[in-house]
Design an enzyme around this catalytic site. Structure first.
Site, PDB file in Angstrom:
ATOM      1  CB  ALA A 110      48.531  40.271  37.009  1.00  0.00           C
ATOM      2  CB  ALA A 111      53.296  37.299  35.000  1.00  0.00           C
ATOM      3  N   GLY A 112      51.289  35.480  36.675  1.00  0.00           N
ATOM      4  CA  GLY A 112      50.775  34.148  37.051  1.00  0.00           C
ATOM      5  C   GLY A 112      49.274  34.048  36.795  1.00  0.00           C
ATOM      6  CG  ASP A 113      46.726  36.635  38.853  1.00  0.00           C
ATOM      7  OD1 ASP A 113      46.834  35.642  39.592  1.00  0.00           O
ATOM      8  OD2 ASP A 113      46.850  37.805  39.263  1.00  0.00           O
TER       9      ASP A 113
END
Ligand code: RIB
Length: 317
Positions: free
Chosen positions: A252-255
């Protein structure tokens, strides 16, 4: 007044195991803890935006089952409006099977369930919410025609459309969708899949970004992990460095980046400044386990942004 951010996308329950390393095909290895955590690229972005203070709405579909109900309750707990998250009477709620290794890297296998029963008609039902937003955030864990319809509704109302093409499709993205996207945010893997090009250094990233812009998107932002994010526009490209962190779990770092960027943009910040926000939100998320449990509050992000860092932008032509 808070900026309005609408997310049209997926909701999943994440079933997460920690493991010393990612197993090889056919291999069984002993892991450690197991967690059941709210996730889904769409819902992660909505919760991240809400924690940053946006007025966030989620549009999507879950099942009427033991995972769907807690996902809706979790949106309530985070102050995300879910008026337009419908419940499928037959399909199961989406589930993601996630393995996270000691380096913080992950593998994810998705059983999409109700996410793939989310139709353009469901988007039409949410048109008033989309029309009232400053930005629309889209990803690709729901049917492509539903993503395209959401972009169409947003464009018709002058709402900025941000597409995070994750997971990257095997086929090229249709022109019908790309012509409605204002800002495309792929990571390195997605960029390579979409362009057939490597993204190992800045010159390669510039070429890949140009190739993506040629298919019709005005602004492309390549997220390059620890190297930061490359903003590519007609006039120039700027590399905005990442914050230095020790990753615990990059899920979820990209989210988090997309939500941080989108929220800052909705608040009126410039593109480079909004990318700094994205970098900060993504960095903080990578320092903690899980998708939604890892998403930071606004104060933490402001504190990180205020720390002395060598974050001068590197400009190119
Ligand atoms: O981007 C992370 C997300 O991908 C996880 O929360 C999982 O649900 C998958 O959708």
């Amino acid at each position: 007044m808070s900026a309005k951010v609408v997310v049209v996308g997926s909701l999943n329950m994440d079933l997460v195991t920690r493991s010393p390393r990612i197993p090889l095909p056919g291999e069984t290895i002993i892991g450690s803890n197991f967690y059941t955590l709210p996730g889904g690229k769409g819902a992660n972005q909505a919760v991240a935006a809400a924690r940053l203070g946006a007025c966030a709405s989620m549009v999507g579909r879950v099942g009427q089952d033991a995972f769907g109900r807690p996902l809706l309750a979790n949106l309530d707990n985070n102050g995300v409006d879910h008026t337009y998250v419908s419940q499928d009477p037959e399909a199961a709620t989406g589930v993601a099977l996630i393995t996270v290794d000691d380096a913080g890297e992950n593998t994810i296998v998705l059983a999409s369930g109700a996410n793939m029963h989310f139709s353009p008609a469901h988007v039409d039902a949410a048109a008033s919410a989309i029309a009232a937003a400053e930005v629309l955030l889209l990803q690709l864990e729901i049917p492509l025609e539903t993503v395209t319809r959401a972009a169409e509704v947003a464009q018709a109302h002058g709402v900025r459309v941000i597409l995070n093409p994750a997971p990257a499709p095997a086929e090229p993205l249709p022109a019908e969708l790309l012509s409605r996207v204002n800002i495309l945010i792929p990571n390195e893997t997605e960029t390579s899949l979409l362009t057939g090009l490597s993204v190992e250094d800045r010159p390669q990233a510039e070429v890949a970004a140009a190739a993506l812009r040629e298919v019709g998107v005005e602004t492309v932002i390549l997220t390059l992990g620890a190297r930061g994010a490359l903003l590519a526009q007609a006039s120039e490209s700027i590399l905005i460095p990442a914050f230095k962190i020790t990753p615990v779990d990059t899920t979820a770092a990209g989210d988090a980046f997309v939500a941080g960027f989108g929220t800052a943009l909705a608040e009126g910040k410039s593109l480079p400044e909004a990318i700094r926000w994205g970098n900060a939100v993504g960095a903080l998320a990578a320092t903690r386990l899980g998708a939604q449990p890892s998403l930071p509050a606004r104060l933490e992000v402001e504190q990180l942004l205020a720390e002395p860092n060598d974050l001068s932008f590197e400009r190119g032509v």
